[in-house]
Design a protein around this motif. Sequence first.
Motif, short mmCIF file in Angstrom:
data_model
loop_
_atom_site.label_atom_id
_atom_site.label_comp_id
_atom_site.label_asym_id
_atom_site.label_seq_id
_atom_site.Cartn_x
_atom_site.Cartn_y
_atom_site.Cartn_z
N HIS A 83 -1.73 6.67 -0.85
CA HIS A 83 -3.10 6.93 -1.27
C HIS A 83 -4.05 6.02 -0.52
CE1 HIS A 83 -1.71 9.44 -4.51
NE2 HIS A 83 -0.76 8.56 -4.69
N ALA A 84 -5.32 6.42 -0.50
CA ALA A 84 -6.29 5.61 0.20
C ALA A 84 -6.85 4.53 -0.71
CB ALA A 84 -7.39 6.50 0.74
N PHE A 85 -6.01 3.98 -1.54
CA PHE A 85 -6.40 2.89 -2.43
C PHE A 85 -5.39 1.77 -2.26
CE2 PHE A 85 -7.61 6.84 -4.63
CZ PHE A 85 -8.98 6.66 -4.67
N SER A 86 -5.90 0.55 -2.30
CA SER A 86 -4.97 -0.58 -2.21
C SER A 86 -4.16 -0.63 -3.51
CB SER A 86 -5.74 -1.88 -2.00
OG SER A 86 -6.42 -2.22 -3.18
N SER A 87 -3.06 -1.38 -3.44
CA SER A 87 -2.16 -1.46 -4.59
C SER A 87 -2.88 -1.98 -5.83
CB SER A 87 -1.00 -2.38 -4.24
OG SER A 87 -0.21 -2.59 -5.35
N SER A 88 -3.76 -2.98 -5.65
CA SER A 88 -4.44 -3.55 -6.82
C SER A 88 -5.43 -2.55 -7.41
CB SER A 88 -5.13 -4.86 -6.46
OG SER A 88 -6.02 -4.65 -5.40
N VAL A 89 -6.03 -1.71 -6.54
CA VAL A 89 -6.95 -0.70 -7.06
C VAL A 89 -6.16 0.38 -7.81
CG1 VAL A 89 -8.60 1.10 -6.39
CG2 VAL A 89 -8.71 -1.14 -5.33
N ARG A 99 2.85 8.56 4.78
CA ARG A 99 1.64 8.78 4.01
C ARG A 99 1.20 10.20 4.26
NH1 ARG A 99 0.40 3.75 6.57
NH2 ARG A 99 0.72 2.03 5.11
N ARG A 104 6.60 -2.79 -6.41
CA ARG A 104 6.59 -1.39 -6.03
C ARG A 104 6.72 -1.24 -4.51
NH1 ARG A 104 1.65 2.74 -6.06
NH2 ARG A 104 2.76 4.69 -6.39
N PRO A 105 7.69 -0.50 -4.03
CA PRO A 105 7.83 -0.37 -2.58
C PRO A 105 6.76 0.54 -2.00
CG PRO A 105 9.49 0.95 -3.69
CD PRO A 105 8.72 0.23 -4.76
N GLY A 106 6.39 0.30 -0.75
CA GLY A 106 5.44 1.17 -0.07
C GLY A 106 6.15 2.39 0.47
N SER A 107 5.38 3.28 1.05
CA SER A 107 5.96 4.49 1.62
C SER A 107 5.70 4.50 3.12
CB SER A 107 5.33 5.71 0.96
OG SER A 107 5.65 6.87 1.70
N SER A 108 6.71 4.86 3.88
CA SER A 108 6.51 4.96 5.33
C SER A 108 5.80 6.24 5.69
CB SER A 108 7.86 4.92 6.05
OG SER A 108 8.46 3.68 5.84
N MET A 119 0.84 -1.20 0.00
CA MET A 119 0.00 0.00 0.00
C MET A 119 0.88 1.25 0.00
SD MET A 119 -2.91 -1.25 2.60
CE MET A 119 -2.05 -2.65 3.24
N ASP A 120 0.37 2.31 -0.56
CA ASP A 120 1.15 3.54 -0.59
C ASP A 120 0.39 4.63 0.14
OD1 ASP A 120 -0.86 4.29 -2.20
OD2 ASP A 120 0.32 4.34 -4.05
#
Lengths: 419, 126
Positions: free
Chosen positions: A4-10, A401, A395-399, A1-2
């Motif tokens: 954004h308030a969307f999951s990675s697949s979204v 947000r 894709r790496p996530g972000s610590s 997850m990043d």
Amino acid sequence: MDEHAFSSSVVQRIVTAAARFSSFRDATDAVRMTGVSISENQVRRLAHEVGRELIARRDQKVVEHRRRQLEPRTAVVPEAVVVEVDGGRIRTRAAGAGPGVHEAQNKEDKVACLATLKGPVFATDPCPEPPDGFQCPRRVRRLVQQMKGPAGEAAAPENPDESPPPVPPSDEALERPRWSPERLVRTCVASLETSASFGPMMAAEAQERHFYAAPRRAFVADGSAYNWSIQRGYFGTFEPIVDFLHAVCYVFSSAAAVRADEASGWSQYLAWMRACWQGRVRDVLTELDHWQVRLGEPPPGEAATAEERRDPRRVVAQARSYLGNNRDRMAYPRYRREGLPTTSSLVESLVGEVNARVKSKQKHWNRPGGAESILQLRAAVLSQDDRLPRFFAERPGSSFRKRGTLCHKSEGVAAQTVA
Amino acid sequence: MSTPRFTAEELDELRQLAAAWGKIVSKRAFGEDGPGLDVDFRTMEQIATAAAQGLTEGALQQMLQQQAQKVPDEAPCPTCGEPCSTRPHTRALAAQGATVQQAERIAHCPACRRDFFPPAGGSGVG
């Protein structure tokens, strides 16, 4: 997850829609139909963000390739490969100049098609006579009109209201039965960067796909000088082949220019086209030299009007220059024997697919980099290598947000006026 | 830490398990005898979709909550490495098929003057 308030697949679905559909508005509607509540600005922002990440990843691969650290991502060595390159034009505007289009300019985007091929090699030329398609006046005229450039009208500056030129007919449409190699897997590289930067991008993609190890390799393009700079610099071991369709256009235009009436012009075209098909380009050049002597040298300077562009002296000089510069890349009988392509129809068709997203009357992309990110997304969805799913899987996530709600304020990244 | 990947067979097994819960949904909506002849397919579809959405929400929320509980009370700041205390935090997250309240932990680094979210397992990737 990043962040954004969307999951990675979204997010993957959102940017895929942004790349697939012809505008951000259409993409937003498509995403909303899947039950995700999202605004057009969010779609645009996400698309550009992921596009910028793809640019960074692409540039990283270029660096790795230069350092000879880029490993092929497949162990399979293809039997035959082709790299084709072509350019288009997209409309741009000055960034940060407020709503609307300011300082509109056309910028050239470069598109490369890297394809693996399947097909036999032959002991003798499998098609020594030109296919019917090249001997049909109606089809050839249409082809020349579509290719424009060499037809004598091409030098006109691009009219902002003109529609994108249609894709020329493919090998398959023009030639039956099929002897040309069959395309297997295609990937795409697209950018607004200069050819000096574009060459390394193509080379990195070719390295990742094991193209340099393939036994049969071809590089097909039109006669633009930068194409052959890229070929010499990064694809020196590939067979350089100039697109036969472009040669046909020059031959047709010059044949029509030197003959007094249509019928004799057509006969002249048939003779010269057949000579080119059979690899006798030097014969055509000799005849064109004679015609140039008879007609006289072209007047100095650029042609300003359509009439000046149709001046037979200019038309013949252009054909002599084109065929003369490319005669070593026009050994078509040998290419056919070796099962290599003789036209750049793969990339011509790919350019059409890229343009369907980035080019229309309403689309003006911010300079300098507004279109670069969307070009990466479009190239990803047009490539048959699961580029986007692979990217999202790694894709790496972000610590950090930045936002905790679904409603984001618009940032200043609007890339186009209406799209 | 690499995310464990489930095989197609394992995922199919889970799907079959959830499919069996369809009987419960039908019973809850229409009773023991199931829908009458006056119930059209559109209505049945609505019920199934609502149930699937609820299952997605419930499953995701449960997994996220359990994962958040595993995040330590103190985590190093990704920028300066200073240990910072974490506290629970939720946010709306649009996922495939449902919007869930994602449970996670948030920390604030006084030195860097910014909040950060310590990754819980593999959720930092993707």
